[in-house]
Motif scaffolding. Structure first.
Motif, mmCIF file in Angstrom:
data_model
loop_
_atom_site.group_PDB
_atom_site.id
_atom_site.type_symbol
_atom_site.label_atom_id
_atom_site.label_comp_id
_atom_site.label_asym_id
_atom_site.label_seq_id
_atom_site.Cartn_x
_atom_site.Cartn_y
_atom_site.Cartn_z
ATOM 1 N N SER A 172 1.152 -13.228 4.269
ATOM 2 C CA SER A 172 0.057 -12.625 3.504
ATOM 3 C C SER A 172 0.479 -12.460 2.057
ATOM 4 O O SER A 172 1.629 -12.111 1.776
ATOM 5 C CB SER A 172 -0.314 -11.254 4.078
ATOM 6 O OG SER A 172 -0.774 -11.396 5.394
ATOM 7 N N ARG A 178 -1.334 -11.795 -2.244
ATOM 8 C CA ARG A 178 -2.501 -11.581 -3.106
ATOM 9 C C ARG A 178 -2.658 -12.781 -4.029
ATOM 10 O O ARG A 178 -1.692 -13.222 -4.642
ATOM 11 C CB ARG A 178 -2.329 -10.325 -3.949
ATOM 12 C CG ARG A 178 -2.509 -9.053 -3.164
ATOM 13 C CD ARG A 178 -2.572 -7.870 -4.134
ATOM 14 N NE ARG A 178 -2.514 -6.625 -3.420
ATOM 15 C CZ ARG A 178 -3.587 -5.924 -3.078
ATOM 16 N NH1 ARG A 178 -4.788 -6.349 -3.397
ATOM 17 N NH2 ARG A 178 -3.460 -4.796 -2.421
ATOM 18 N N TRP A 207 -6.513 -10.464 -0.870
ATOM 19 C CA TRP A 207 -5.495 -10.800 0.124
ATOM 20 C C TRP A 207 -5.828 -12.136 0.778
ATOM 21 O O TRP A 207 -6.952 -12.386 1.163
ATOM 22 C CB TRP A 207 -5.388 -9.716 1.193
ATOM 23 C CG TRP A 207 -4.566 -8.555 0.747
ATOM 24 C CD1 TRP A 207 -5.028 -7.347 0.341
ATOM 25 C CD2 TRP A 207 -3.150 -8.510 0.640
ATOM 26 N NE1 TRP A 207 -3.978 -6.540 -0.014
ATOM 27 C CE2 TRP A 207 -2.805 -7.237 0.162
ATOM 28 C CE3 TRP A 207 -2.123 -9.423 0.891
ATOM 29 C CZ2 TRP A 207 -1.486 -6.845 -0.062
ATOM 30 C CZ3 TRP A 207 -0.820 -9.038 0.679
ATOM 31 C CH2 TRP A 207 -0.510 -7.763 0.208
#
Length: 142
Positions: free
Chosen positions: A36, A38, A44
């Motif tokens: 994960s 940004r 996200w």
């Protein structure tokens, strides 16, 4: 020199077991890992990577009976690169993880059959996951 891979991910399919001409069992399965992050806009995102996993001998036979699509596994092994000619004569390449140790961290959403998987303690105190089974390579390299 070191050639070691450690993955924690989910199985993308049930193991595919086959036997070589000499009777040696080999199983292949895929494992998905997710990262994960940004993006530039602050949203996200998830990046999924698929890994081809190869298990040999007793580990392959146990994988066929105990591993199922969706299970979370911990895998240790080494990278192996292969190349071959396809039907059109094009050279194809692949990278696989040849497993030396595998532990089931979490079963599928349905409870596994108690006869299929034996319960065992987690590898390390506080690991956060209860292991269901260990796979270890006990007969050397393939």
């Amino acid at each position: 020199m070191v050639n070691k891979v450690t993955l924690i991910g989910n199985l993308g399919r049930d193991p595919d077991l086959r036997r070589l001409e000499n009777g040696t069992a080999v199983a292949k399965v895929s494992v998905a890992t997710t990262e994960s992050y940004r993006d530039r806009d602050g949203q996200w995102r998830e990046q999924v990577e698929w890994h081809d996993i190869v298990l040999w001998r007793q580990m392959a036979e146990r994988a066929e009976t105990q591993l199922r699509k969706g299970m979370m596994v911990y895998v240790e092994g080494k990278l192996a690169h292969k190349s071959w000619q396809d039907k059109e004569g094009q050279t194809r390449k692949t990278t696989e993880v040849v497993v030396s140790f595998l532990r089931i961290l979490k079963g599928r959403e349905q409870k596994p059959d108690a006869n299929d998987v034996a319960e065992a303690p987690a590898a390390e105190p506080g690991a956060g996951a209860r292991a269901l089974s260990d796979f270890t390579q006990g007969d050397g390299d393939h």
